[in-house]
Design an enzyme around this catalytic site. Structure first.
Site, PDB file in Angstrom:
ATOM      1  N   ARG A 193       0.846  -1.193   0.000  1.00  0.00           N
ATOM      2  CA  ARG A 193       0.000   0.000   0.000  1.00  0.00           C
ATOM      3  C   ARG A 193       0.881   1.243   0.000  1.00  0.00           C
ATOM      4  O   ARG A 193       2.027   1.215   0.458  1.00  0.00           O
ATOM      5  CB  ARG A 193      -0.916   0.006   1.224  1.00  0.00           C
ATOM      6  CG  ARG A 193      -1.819  -1.218   1.348  1.00  0.00           C
ATOM      7  CD  ARG A 193      -2.580  -1.208   2.660  1.00  0.00           C
ATOM      8  NE  ARG A 193      -3.483  -2.331   2.779  1.00  0.00           N
ATOM      9  CZ  ARG A 193      -3.179  -3.491   3.358  1.00  0.00           C
ATOM     10  NH1 ARG A 193      -1.953  -3.666   3.868  1.00  0.00           N
ATOM     11  NH2 ARG A 193      -4.071  -4.469   3.438  1.00  0.00           N
ATOM     12  N   HIS A 253      -3.022   2.040  -5.503  1.00  0.00           N
ATOM     13  CA  HIS A 253      -3.816   0.840  -5.235  1.00  0.00           C
ATOM     14  C   HIS A 253      -4.078   0.065  -6.517  1.00  0.00           C
ATOM     15  O   HIS A 253      -4.233  -1.157  -6.496  1.00  0.00           O
ATOM     16  CB  HIS A 253      -5.128   1.209  -4.544  1.00  0.00           C
ATOM     17  CG  HIS A 253      -5.539   0.215  -3.498  1.00  0.00           C
ATOM     18  ND1 HIS A 253      -4.810   0.002  -2.339  1.00  0.00           N
ATOM     19  CD2 HIS A 253      -6.580  -0.652  -3.440  1.00  0.00           C
ATOM     20  CE1 HIS A 253      -5.396  -0.942  -1.617  1.00  0.00           C
ATOM     21  NE2 HIS A 253      -6.465  -1.355  -2.269  1.00  0.00           N
TER      22      HIS A 253
END
Length: 304
Positions: free
Chosen positions: A158, A250
């Site tokens: 992430r 993402h």
């Protein structure tokens, strides 16, 4: 056991309780700063919409609040998130005996429609990486940008995990990154040769960006501080736009998971790399791969 707080709560009670709940989420539940910020923001918006004391909130009041969100056109995912925030907050407030009973215990949100994530193809990612690599001679920050892309795609981490990486988190001997994910959970993420080369190249020029006050962060901003997530997002958006399929960090994580499964990786291994608490979350990427197969079949087979 403390007694239930008496007396009519005022508007200020929302602020006081939300400050305590903020501490609870961060210090007791060990949620990330971004997650805590999102929960508290949703709860502040709820308190402003309800416009009444915490103790006066009932299930009917909360259902009216949800109906208002639906009328305003809020997405089902937004409503789902806000319901989760409300249920968590009121359960905590009841447990701490700030209120007599939990008004949200029977609060339900509309069923969330789960859409498949937008995933750039391998060719798109390769072109994004090549366009960034072509800029590597522009200076240290261009070298950094390539390393950001390679680590995000190569490790599937992430953006918050990338920004929080410290130099000591890079295990060169084993080709691993030590990552702290959601819920303060640690995991080891393998990096392939291209990501390791890009990371080595960046660390070689990192002193040109660092200052005496720089932290031990792997990735630095232009002024020598720890890189901001907004900067990393901008790097990814610009590169993937050049690659023909613009996504954010993402999206690269989605791409990494999908491409791993398409290449034959097993679901459990992908789950462990991504740091998903449940394999059900990782299974989403099997649907993406299956849909790609169906699309290829429809396009190419004479009897599709």
């Amino acid at each position: 056991m403390p007694s239930v707080h008496t007396g009519r709560m005022t508007e200020g009670d929302w602020d006081a309780l939300l400050r305590e709940y903020d501490d609870h989420l961060a210090l007791r539940r060990h949620l990330s700063a971004n997650t805590v910020r999102a929960y508290i923001s949703d709860l502040r918006q709820m308190s402003e919409s309800l416009d009444q004391s915490v103790r006066d909130v009932t299930l009917q009041v909360l259902r009216g609040w949800l109906a208002g969100l639906l009328e305003d056109g809020a997405a089902s995912s937004t409503i789902q998130r806000r319901v989760a925030a409300a249920r968590g907050f009121f359960a905590w407030a009841c447990e701490q005996q700030f209120i007599g009973e939990d008004p949200a215990v029977r609060l339900r949100s509309p069923k969330r429609s789960r859409r498949l994530p937008v995933v750039p193809g391998q060719k798109n990612v390769e072109e994004a990486l090549q366009s960034t690599q072509a800029r590597a001679d522009e200076g240290p920050l261009a070298v950094r940008d390539l390393a950001i892309l390679e680590v995000l795609y190569g490790g599937g981490i992430r953006v918050a995990e990338l920004c929080s990486l410290d130099l000591a988190d890079v295990d060169d001997d084993r080709g691993l990154l030590r990552v702290v994910g959601k819920g303060d959970k640690q995991r080891s993420v393998p990096l392939g040769a291209p990501a390791r080369r890009a990371l080595d190249a960046w660390r070689a020029v990192r002193p040109a960006v660092a200052s005496a006050d720089s932290p031990n962060a792997v990735f630095l901003g232009a002024r020598g501080g720890r890189i901001d997530a907004r900067v990393a997002r901008r790097v990814v958006h610009e590169a993937t736009r050049a690659g023909g399929a613009e996504v954010g960090p993402h999206g690269l994580r989605h791409a990494m998971a999908t491409h791993l499964l398409e290449g034959g990786a097993d679901l459990r291994s992908v789950q462990e790399i991504l740091g998903h608490a449940s394999v059900a979350t990782t299974q989403l990427y099997t649907h993406v791969s299956a849909e790609r197969l169906r699309a290829a079949f429809r396009q190419a087979h004479p009897r599709a």
